[in-house]
Design an enzyme around this catalytic site. Structure first.
Site, PDB file in Angstrom:
ATOM      1  N   CYS A  80      -0.081  28.565 -16.272  1.00 23.44           N
ATOM      2  CA  CYS A  80      -0.843  29.088 -17.600  1.00 23.44           C
ATOM      3  C   CYS A  80      -1.450  27.771 -18.189  1.00 23.44           C
ATOM      4  O   CYS A  80      -0.975  27.451 -19.286  1.00 23.44           O
ATOM      5  CB  CYS A  80      -0.115  29.631 -18.429  1.00 23.44           C
ATOM      6  SG  CYS A  80       0.787  31.072 -17.519  1.00 23.44           S
ATOM      7  N   GLU A  81      -2.282  27.131 -17.589  1.00 21.38           N
ATOM      8  CA  GLU A  81      -3.091  26.018 -18.106  1.00 21.38           C
ATOM      9  C   GLU A  81      -4.474  25.962 -17.656  1.00 21.38           C
ATOM     10  O   GLU A  81      -4.652  26.184 -16.279  1.00 21.38           O
ATOM     11  CB  GLU A  81      -2.530  24.611 -17.609  1.00 21.38           C
ATOM     12  CG  GLU A  81      -1.111  24.553 -18.083  1.00 21.38           C
ATOM     13  CD  GLU A  81      -0.853  23.672 -19.165  1.00 21.38           C
ATOM     14  OE1 GLU A  81      -1.675  23.002 -19.881  1.00 21.38           O
ATOM     15  OE2 GLU A  81       0.442  23.905 -19.529  1.00 21.38           O
ATOM     16  N   PRO A  86       0.653  -1.157   0.008  1.00 23.33           N
ATOM     17  CA  PRO A  86       0.171   0.042  -0.096  1.00 23.33           C
ATOM     18  C   PRO A  86       0.920   1.322   0.020  1.00 23.33           C
ATOM     19  O   PRO A  86       2.005   1.390   0.672  1.00 23.33           O
ATOM     20  CB  PRO A  86      -1.071  -0.145   1.216  1.00 23.33           C
ATOM     21  CG  PRO A  86       0.241  -0.988   2.063  1.00 23.33           C
ATOM     22  CD  PRO A  86       0.687  -1.607   1.373  1.00 23.33           C
ATOM     23  N   GLY A  87       0.397   2.229  -0.729  1.00 25.38           N
ATOM     24  CA  GLY A  87       0.989   3.587  -0.730  1.00 25.38           C
ATOM     25  C   GLY A  87       0.213   4.766  -0.304  1.00 25.38           C
ATOM     26  O   GLY A  87       0.176   5.022   0.805  1.00 25.38           O
TER      27      GLY A  87
HETATM   28  N1  LLP Z   1       2.286  -1.836  -6.084  1.00 26.34           N
HETATM   29  C1  LLP Z   1       2.635  -1.451  -7.443  1.00 26.34           C
HETATM   30  C2  LLP Z   1       3.138  -2.544  -8.229  1.00 26.34           C
HETATM   31  C3  LLP Z   1       2.026  -0.168  -8.102  1.00 26.34           C
HETATM   32  O1  LLP Z   1       2.311  -0.095  -9.254  1.00 26.34           O
HETATM   33  C4  LLP Z   1       1.516   0.710  -7.009  1.00 26.34           C
HETATM   34  C5  LLP Z   1       0.974   2.013  -7.420  1.00 26.34           C
HETATM   35  C6  LLP Z   1       1.402   0.312  -5.793  1.00 26.34           C
HETATM   36  C7  LLP Z   1       1.736  -0.831  -5.292  1.00 26.34           C
HETATM   37  C8  LLP Z   1       0.710   1.448  -4.745  1.00 26.34           C
HETATM   38  O2  LLP Z   1      -0.697   1.497  -5.100  1.00 26.34           O
HETATM   39  P1  LLP Z   1      -1.377   2.415  -3.977  1.00 26.34           P
HETATM   40  O3  LLP Z   1      -1.646   1.487  -2.710  1.00 26.34           O
HETATM   41  O4  LLP Z   1      -0.926   3.742  -3.750  1.00 26.34           O
HETATM   42  O5  LLP Z   1      -2.619   2.618  -4.766  1.00 26.34           O
HETATM   43  N2  LLP Z   1      -0.240   8.838  -9.367  1.00 26.34           N
HETATM   44  C9  LLP Z   1      -1.638   7.868  -9.258  1.00 26.34           C
HETATM   45  C10 LLP Z   1      -1.289   6.655  -8.732  1.00 26.34           C
HETATM   46  C11 LLP Z   1      -0.367   5.831  -9.440  1.00 26.34           C
HETATM   47  C12 LLP Z   1      -0.041   4.468  -8.607  1.00 26.34           C
HETATM   48  C13 LLP Z   1       0.855   3.769  -9.417  1.00 26.34           C
HETATM   49  N3  LLP Z   1       1.191   2.347  -8.858  1.00 26.34           N
HETATM   50  C14 LLP Z   1      -2.661   8.956  -8.203  1.00 26.34           C
HETATM   51  O6  LLP Z   1      -2.261   9.947  -7.957  1.00 26.34           O
HETATM   52  O7  LLP Z   1      -3.634   8.305  -8.224  1.00 26.34           O
END
Ligand code: LLP
Length: 436
Positions: A364-365, A295-296
């Site tokens: 500017c977008e 998780p991120g």
């Molecule tokens: N593992 C893999 C292999 C991933 O590609 C990702 C996210 C994660 C874990 C973590 O996912 P999370 O738990 O954060 O959903 N920039 C985009 C999100 C791109 C996520 C890419 N991969 C946004 O702002 O919504």
């Protein structure tokens, strides 16, 4: 489909970590106007307690099985947050040589680092093997060739996991969906199957796990559970073929509410259970595997706000534009995914009548907005606002477009705060350029 729908009505976001007290919004016990006075705006402000609590509730959602949380560094790679998570016991999911260096620098043990991504370069693979990380998650046959060749050259055995593409629809924004056949991610199950005999035979490769990640901001647990069940079945096939697996990695993707953390803890336990059930449905619960999750967003997303000051308010074309000093250069998510982020005034509006407004930046977008037709109280030049849910994919996706320096990042901790990344200086903008 949007990441989360832009709503015409402002929700009143509640939070244990960002609360109005004596009329002023606080990060933990620090008034945000004090942070603005000391550090300036725009600035990211994170709550240390929010990060700790979200890590711990994720951990307890998985407590019934052997597990490891590999925090997705891409969501927010600030060293102070990484070392905090590391001390809490987290591992790290990385996607580049830069993130590998960051994770090692923050103190993560190599055996708690997993390396995802479709395009790992030879130097990145080499660095990962040299560091002795837990596993490289491979996504194509040519990547396996590259890893095998580099491992042979180095005289080491590369630990790898097969990231499969379970062809499950994550029902999220197409830019962050990764689990369908048509995306670039993962190995189709048939391809993965065909690779098995070769992997098991190779003296330079050790197949230690299987992995999936179907997308980000996956609003319901079912698709994640289904993907895990498919991946679990494949794990059983790998073991039957002679692989000594130790890990099933269920990826990340757990959602947040972008304005209401109170309901989030509940959601984590539901997602954790869906994954555990998926392992069982796929028959992998008998294999003695460690469950890894990546998780991120759900660890840091709601733990951060973007603090910004109103530069001007202007009425035009029957609309109210609130022009702030933050922009898409600090937080690109609304522009890129039409993502919803609650906008909250630092001074408590105390129920003042609301009317629609667009909250926009100075770039500017026309895509440079944080909220459109959002119901907001009266707002004046000089007021402070926060954009909620900015802890994940905020600062890390910042850019210097329009020669705007990267924002400062601040960590609130109880009644104190510290700058964990200084605001970039104007000179920093051209530090690596030449003027001749
Ligand atoms: N593992 C893999 C292999 C991933 O590609 C990702 C996210 C994660 C874990 C973590 O996912 P999370 O738990 O954060 O959903 N920039 C985009 C999100 C791109 C996520 C890419 N991969 C946004 O702002 O919504």
């Amino acid at each position: 489909m949007s990441v989360s729908s832009a709503s015409a009505h402002q929700r009143i976001p509640t939070s244990s970590y960002f609360v109005h007290r004596a009329g002023v919004l606080h990060a933990e016990s620090v008034p945000l106007d004090e942070i603005a006075a000391h550090v300036g705006t725009p600035s990211y402000v994170y709550s240390r307690a929010a990060v700790t609590d979200s890590y711990r509730s994720t951990d307890s959602a998985l407590s019934s099985v052997p597990h490891m949380i590999a925090y997705a560094v891409k969501a927010n790679g600030n060293l102070a947050l990484l070392s905090q998570l590391c001390r809490l016991g987290s591992g790290a999911d990385i996607v580049s040589g830069g993130e590998l260096a960051r994770a090692l620098r923050a103190g993560f043990a190599p055996e708690k680092i997993v390396f995802s991504g479709v395009g790992k370069t030879d130097p990145e693979i080499d660095a990962a093997l040299q560091a002795g990380i837990r596993s490289l998650h491979v996504e194509s046959a040519p990547e396996i060739d590259a890893i095998e060749a580099i491992a042979k050259q180095r005289g080491v055995v590369a630990k790898i996991a097969l990231r499969v593409n379970p062809d499950v629809d994550a029902a999220t924004h197409p830019y962050i969906a990764t689990g369908l056949h048509k995306t670039k991610f993962g190995l189709e199950l048939d391809t993965a199957r065909q690779l098995l005999p070769r992997l098991i035979k190779s003296p330079h490769l050790q197949l230690e796990g299987v992995a999936c990640h179907i997308g980000s901001m996956v609003l319901s647990p079912e698709p994640i559970g289904d993907a895990v069940a498919i991946t679990a079945r494949f794990a059983c096939e790998c073991v039957a073929a002679g692989a000594k697996l130790s890990t099933l990695d269920a990826g990340g993707g757990w959602p947040i509410l972008y304005g209401n953390e109170e309901r989030d803890a509940q959601a984590r336990s539901v997602f954790g259970q869906a994954i555990i059930d998926g392992m069982q449905r796929g028959g992998a619960d008998r294999l003695g595997l460690t469950l890894v999750v990546e998780p991120g967003r759900s660890i840091v997303g709601d733990a951060g706000v973007l603090l910004t000051r109103v530069v001007y308010v202007k009425e035009q074309g029957g609309k109210r534009f609130v022009i702030v000093d933050a922009a898409m250069t600090e937080l690109i998510r609304p522009a890129l995914y039409h993502a919803y982020h609650a906008v909250v005034p630092v001074n408590d509006p105390k129920g003042a009548a609301e009317s629609p407004a667009d909250v926009v930046g100075p770039v500017c977008e026309s895509g440079d907005f944080f909220a459109q037709d959002r119901s907001l109280p009266p707002i004046a030049r000089g007021d402070l606002l926060v954009i909620r849910g900015a802890g994940a994919y905020g600062a890390v996706m910042g850019s210097n477009y329009n020669s705007r320096p990267f924002a400062a990042e601040v960590l609130a901790d109880g009644a104190g705060f510290r700058v964990i990344r200084a605001r970039q200086s104007i000179e920093d903008l051209w530090r690596h350029e030449r003027d001749d």
